[in-house]
Design a protein around this motif. Sequence first.
Motif, short mmCIF file in Angstrom:
data_model
loop_
_atom_site.label_atom_id
_atom_site.label_comp_id
_atom_site.label_asym_id
_atom_site.label_seq_id
_atom_site.Cartn_x
_atom_site.Cartn_y
_atom_site.Cartn_z
N LEU A 261 -29.61 52.79 8.35
CA LEU A 261 -28.75 51.62 8.54
C LEU A 261 -28.03 51.25 7.25
N ILE A 262 -28.74 51.37 6.13
CA ILE A 262 -28.10 51.06 4.84
C ILE A 262 -26.98 52.05 4.55
N VAL A 263 -27.25 53.34 4.80
CA VAL A 263 -26.23 54.36 4.57
C VAL A 263 -25.04 54.14 5.49
N GLY A 264 -25.31 53.77 6.75
CA GLY A 264 -24.21 53.46 7.67
C GLY A 264 -23.37 52.29 7.20
N GLY A 265 -24.04 51.28 6.63
CA GLY A 265 -23.30 50.15 6.08
C GLY A 265 -22.44 50.55 4.90
N LEU A 266 -22.94 51.48 4.09
CA LEU A 266 -22.15 51.97 2.95
C LEU A 266 -20.92 52.74 3.42
N VAL A 267 -21.08 53.51 4.51
CA VAL A 267 -19.94 54.24 5.06
C VAL A 267 -18.85 53.26 5.49
N ILE A 268 -19.26 52.19 6.18
CA ILE A 268 -18.29 51.17 6.60
C ILE A 268 -17.64 50.51 5.39
N LEU A 269 -18.46 50.24 4.35
CA LEU A 269 -17.93 49.63 3.14
C LEU A 269 -16.90 50.53 2.46
N LEU A 270 -17.13 51.84 2.50
CA LEU A 270 -16.21 52.79 1.85
C LEU A 270 -14.88 52.91 2.59
N MET A 271 -14.82 52.41 3.81
CA MET A 271 -13.55 52.43 4.52
C MET A 271 -12.53 51.47 3.89
N ILE A 272 -13.03 50.50 3.11
CA ILE A 272 -12.11 49.58 2.43
C ILE A 272 -11.27 50.31 1.38
#
Length: 448
Positions: A29-40
């Motif tokens: 879940l943390i890694v998935g959140g980082l992926v979403i964050l990197l979309m910025i």
Amino acid sequence: MDGFNEKLNEQTQQPMGCLHRFSKTIKILIVGGLVILLMIPMFMIENLITERGRTQEEVINEVSEKWSLAQTISGPYLNIQYPSVTENNAKKEVLIKNLILFPDELLIDGQLKTEILKRSLYEVNVYQSELTMKGSFSSEELIKSRVDMDNLKFDQAAICLNLTDLRGISEQISITLNDSVHIFEPGMDTRGINNTGVHAIADLSALKTDKKLPYEIKIKLKGSQSINFIPLGKTTRVDLKANWNTPSFVGNYLPNNRNVTEKDFSAQWQVLNLNRNYSQVIMNYNPNIKDIENSSFGVNFKIPVEQYQQSMRSAKYAILIILLTFGVIFFTEIMNKTRIHALQYLLVGLALCLFYSLLLSFSEHIGFNPAYLLSAALTVLLVGGYMLGIIRKKKPAFIMVGLLSILYLYIFVLIQLETFALLAGSLGLFAILAIVMYFSKKIDWFNE
């Protein structure tokens, strides 16, 4: 008292055991959140690519406007006025109306010399052309249309030639009709199908005798990006040659013949009046203007600069590369029983995002393909070296280098493909998913 302490320890250790049991899920879940964050940052890079492409278009338009715009040539054709009597409140009014007569033949022979102008990082292709226009007019179509030629003012006929940008005219333009020469004047004097161009007033009473009236026009014309023609003749033939090896033929009609070499090209078009949606004689031409303008054809000389489009296409696959890279790091962490902090995941993700900024920057100077190779090599070395420093084992670092190299090669192939891009992409994703599923079944997801 001892029994009470043991019970208390069991109660305090139970939540910790629960967290340990689901630690892999939490990490995912943390890694998935980082992926979403990197979309910025990826969104910001995509905006930068769009902005650079828009800047390129603005520079091209600015240089083209100062040299001369893309030219579309319409003509020559005749505008002949005639009186029309109408009654209004029992009063007769005489209005002067216009009749348009297109030529029976329109033969254009053109020689173009292209030249590249530079502004900052951008290049604009311009040209200088020498065009010879020949053909003939006749009253044949007037007779077919049952026009009362006695009512037409042939002695004040206007010979019209529409051009997109008059700044492109390099020398005075004249037309030879039989043995007489007429000099064109600027503007259309409201007698053309388009307001931009040149015209000449001439006595064309010879058309009443049903004889052909041959003409010839020689014009030196500058332009940029493209040159187009309107097929106004009953038979229109265009023979064009230019020192340009990447022509793009545009418009409603493709050349009947073409020959493209490493240094130049030649092309020939032939268009009949049956191929278009307007007649040779137009008495009320306002509704027909759109049909006339839409019948153009020609050649585009734009420099094939596609780095912005290709950079944007590659950026669309960023989430795939980030997900797979994070997946390999996650599997490496589990199988080697090491700990990799979320910040380290984030740094690797930022390095993957920076690849697209490097690609955009390098491609403006050395072209897309070398820029892609250089940016991919730098990114692979950076991520591989960082993984070696984190895990301190060569095998996982080499696996990461190999994976990223294959991924970047795969994306590059997808960008180059056109017809089979969707098929290759689907098969590639299927293979990647199968590999992930194979390795995921080897992991005990419920034990630390």
